[in-house]
Scaffold this active site. Structure first.
Site, PDB file in Angstrom:
ATOM      1  N   ILE A   1      -1.745 -18.213  18.469  1.00 38.52           N
ATOM      2  CA  ILE A   1      -2.330 -19.160  19.564  1.00 38.52           C
ATOM      3  C   ILE A   1      -3.461 -19.933  19.408  1.00 38.52           C
ATOM      4  O   ILE A   1      -3.396 -20.987  19.963  1.00 38.52           O
ATOM      5  CB  ILE A   1      -2.185 -18.105  20.721  1.00 38.52           C
ATOM      6  CG1 ILE A   1      -2.251 -18.885  22.179  1.00 38.52           C
ATOM      7  CG2 ILE A   1      -3.260 -17.273  20.804  1.00 38.52           C
ATOM      8  CD1 ILE A   1      -1.972 -18.101  23.419  1.00 38.52           C
TER       9      ILE A   1
ATOM     10  N   ARG B   1       0.799  -1.358  -0.038  1.00 38.88           N
ATOM     11  CA  ARG B   1       0.074   0.028   0.112  1.00 38.88           C
ATOM     12  C   ARG B   1       0.962   1.284  -0.105  1.00 38.88           C
ATOM     13  O   ARG B   1       1.937   1.172   0.606  1.00 38.88           O
ATOM     14  CB  ARG B   1      -0.924  -0.123   1.035  1.00 38.88           C
ATOM     15  CG  ARG B   1      -1.854  -1.105   1.278  1.00 38.88           C
ATOM     16  CD  ARG B   1      -2.483  -1.170   2.743  1.00 38.88           C
ATOM     17  NE  ARG B   1      -3.380  -2.372   3.018  1.00 38.88           N
ATOM     18  CZ  ARG B   1      -3.948  -2.629   3.942  1.00 38.88           C
ATOM     19  NH1 ARG B   1      -3.900  -1.868   5.266  1.00 38.88           N
ATOM     20  NH2 ARG B   1      -4.863  -3.696   4.067  1.00 38.88           N
TER      21      ARG B   1
ATOM     22  N   LEU C   1      -4.989  -0.387  -4.570  1.00 32.29           N
ATOM     23  CA  LEU C   1      -5.488  -1.598  -5.012  1.00 32.29           C
ATOM     24  C   LEU C   1      -7.038  -1.378  -5.136  1.00 32.29           C
ATOM     25  O   LEU C   1      -7.913  -2.372  -5.460  1.00 32.29           O
ATOM     26  CB  LEU C   1      -5.394  -2.837  -4.493  1.00 32.29           C
ATOM     27  CG  LEU C   1      -4.054  -3.445  -4.541  1.00 32.29           C
ATOM     28  CD1 LEU C   1      -3.644  -4.551  -3.582  1.00 32.29           C
ATOM     29  CD2 LEU C   1      -3.617  -3.556  -5.941  1.00 32.29           C
TER      30      LEU C   1
ATOM     31  N   ARG D   1     -12.511  -9.658  -3.985  1.00 31.18           N
ATOM     32  CA  ARG D   1     -12.968  -8.484  -3.908  1.00 31.18           C
ATOM     33  C   ARG D   1     -12.380  -7.348  -4.661  1.00 31.18           C
ATOM     34  O   ARG D   1     -12.927  -6.356  -5.089  1.00 31.18           O
ATOM     35  CB  ARG D   1     -13.694  -7.828  -2.708  1.00 31.18           C
ATOM     36  CG  ARG D   1     -14.702  -8.850  -2.061  1.00 31.18           C
ATOM     37  CD  ARG D   1     -15.424  -8.402  -0.634  1.00 31.18           C
ATOM     38  NE  ARG D   1     -14.419  -8.152   0.322  1.00 31.18           N
ATOM     39  CZ  ARG D   1     -14.130  -9.421   1.365  1.00 31.18           C
ATOM     40  NH1 ARG D   1     -14.800 -10.279   1.252  1.00 31.18           N
ATOM     41  NH2 ARG D   1     -13.432  -9.403   2.111  1.00 31.18           N
TER      42      ARG D   1
ATOM     43  N   ASP E   1       2.521 -19.782  13.085  1.00 31.24           N
ATOM     44  CA  ASP E   1       2.818 -18.635  12.131  1.00 31.24           C
ATOM     45  C   ASP E   1       3.944 -18.947  11.148  1.00 31.24           C
ATOM     46  O   ASP E   1       3.820 -19.093   9.865  1.00 31.24           O
ATOM     47  CB  ASP E   1       3.083 -17.499  12.713  1.00 31.24           C
ATOM     48  CG  ASP E   1       1.867 -16.670  13.087  1.00 31.24           C
ATOM     49  OD1 ASP E   1       0.974 -17.278  12.724  1.00 31.24           O
ATOM     50  OD2 ASP E   1       2.223 -15.817  13.574  1.00 31.24           O
TER      51      ASP E   1
ATOM     52  N   HIS F   1      -5.248 -15.935  15.866  1.00 29.58           N
ATOM     53  CA  HIS F   1      -3.793 -15.788  15.627  1.00 29.58           C
ATOM     54  C   HIS F   1      -3.101 -17.157  16.140  1.00 29.58           C
ATOM     55  O   HIS F   1      -3.801 -18.181  16.211  1.00 29.58           O
ATOM     56  CB  HIS F   1      -3.462 -14.545  16.698  1.00 29.58           C
ATOM     57  CG  HIS F   1      -3.608 -13.277  16.283  1.00 29.58           C
ATOM     58  ND1 HIS F   1      -2.895 -12.751  15.368  1.00 29.58           N
ATOM     59  CD2 HIS F   1      -4.438 -12.210  16.570  1.00 29.58           C
ATOM     60  CE1 HIS F   1      -3.266 -11.323  14.907  1.00 29.58           C
ATOM     61  NE2 HIS F   1      -4.512 -11.366  15.933  1.00 29.58           N
TER      62      HIS F   1
END
Length: 383
Positions: free
Chosen positions: A132, A38, A65, A95, A160, A130
């Site tokens: 966890i 961005r 975008l 989208r 992750d 997340h």
């Protein structure tokens, strides 16, 4: 850039955590990664762009975008890419107008790699989460800790980065191989839950064999065994012990000053009922010396003993120094690319770019050639 993935063209849609890690792995091994940022950078990232070396080995183009022109430019990059990486919630890319159907429509050989926590479908697919949460639901968090503690959070390494970014990169390379043979791309649906569950395969092997108890810290690999444990030393530091096999176990017991032939220790190696008492004996003995003293005693042995080093200490460990496991890039210490390759060695990482740092270069290259933005080799564009 050199490395075994030199020539692989990757478009990455900016995100946080596991998807950037997968893109970093590809870039480390020589892939040409163009990151779409961005114009204002990525909202929600607690690390400022000038410090985030998860973004190393990239070029960055800033695109809005929400505008037709920049979506068209992104599709132009996708048309010539081998791989697209995105880590948004299901439906976001659709989208924006760059979902799998559109992207594979302009580039049928594209590997469209999607990184999410819960996956692209299922009852939780649209829910926030997340690391966890993901590792908790697939049984990876429960076993970590002591009998007296709540489950211990293993940072966000297991979910992750292990079950997420690493498995995403693995899936990408498998799909790239298929595309190279068939000319046909596909979508890679990488969910942290799926990948983390896969990491627990050996635990389930042990459960099926009757060798695993769901009582925390009562098994061989969860701290229940006196020969696979972390002990506090006299100076308040810690010693990690992994003396599993009999020959290593004997060296460990002998190094502590006990007799490896004592029936208590020989029987206790396999007798789980004896483990708690033997753990207490080892703990008492380890607390009589400092970490440096124990390191000297076990130096050169196969006792499978190691000092527990902090992230600040690890880069200065002699073995890590000898292998260049950590590198200094622009004054910042960071892990080196891995693994090592004999025929296509990797180079030192290029510094992480600021959002949009290479926008002019990339746009000019695409305008001039109508194709993939070739890297301009000049002093101004080597970062």
């Amino acid at each position: 850039m050199t490395g075994p993935l030199s020539g692989l063209k990757v478009v990455e849609f900016a995100g946080i955590g596991p998807a950037p890690f997968a893109a970093m792995l590809l870039g480390d091994l020589g892939a040409d990664v163009v990151r779409i940022d961005r114009p204002s950078g990525h909202a929600g990232n607690p690390v400022s762009p000038d410090r985030d070396f998860l973004n190393r080995n990239r070029r960055s183009v800033a695109l809005n975008l929400k505008t037709d022109d920049d979506i068209a430019f992104a599709l132009g990059l996708i048309r010539d890419a081998d791989v697209l990486i995105e880590g948004y919630r299901p439906g976001v890319m659709e989208r924006l107008g760059v979902g799998p159907d559109v992207s594979l429509g302009v580039n049928p050989r594209l590997v469209y790699a999607r990184m999410t926590g819960w996956g692209q479908d299922g009852p939780l697919a649209d829910r926030a989460g997340h690391d966890i949460d993901y590792i908790a639901r697939v049984g990876a968090l429960f076993p970590i800790g002591t009998q007296q503690s709540d489950p211990v959070i293993p940072l966000n390494i297991v979910g992750d980065f292990g079950g997420g970014g690493m498995l995403l990169a693995f899936g990408i390379l498998a799909a790239v191989h298929h595309a190279s043979l068939t000319g046909t791309g596909q979508v890679v649906d990488a969910a942290i839950t799926d990948g983390t569950a896969l990491l627990t395969t050996m635990l389930h092997v042990w459960r099926s064999a009757g060798l695993w108890s769901d009582s925390r810290a009562s098994n061989m690999l969860d701290g229940g065994a006196h020969f696979y444990h972390v002990y506090e030393t006299a100076d308040g530091r810690h010693l990690a012990v992994g003396a599993i096999e009999p020959q290593f176990y004997r060296e460990f017991i002998g190094g502590l000053g006990f007799s490896p032939e004592d029936p208590t220790w020989t029987a206790g190696h396999q007798d789980r009922a004896m483990w708690p008492a033997l753990t207490q004996q080892v703990a008492q003995r380890v607390r009589t010396r400092t970490l440096d003293e124990w390191s000297a005693i076990f130096d050169g042995t196969d006792a499978c003993v190691a000092p527990v080093l902090s992230p600040a200490e690890a880069p200065f460990d002699p073995h890590n120094i000898a292998r260049n496991t950590f590198l200094d890039v622009d004054g910042v210490t960071q892990p080196a690319p891995a693994p090592r390759f004999s025929g296509t060695p990797t180079t030192a990482p290029r510094s992480h770019p600021m959002p949009g740092q290479h926008s002019d270069e990339i746009r000019a290259s695409v305008a001039a050639s109508g194709g993939w933005p070739h890297r301009v080799r000049s002093e101004a564009n080597t970062n």
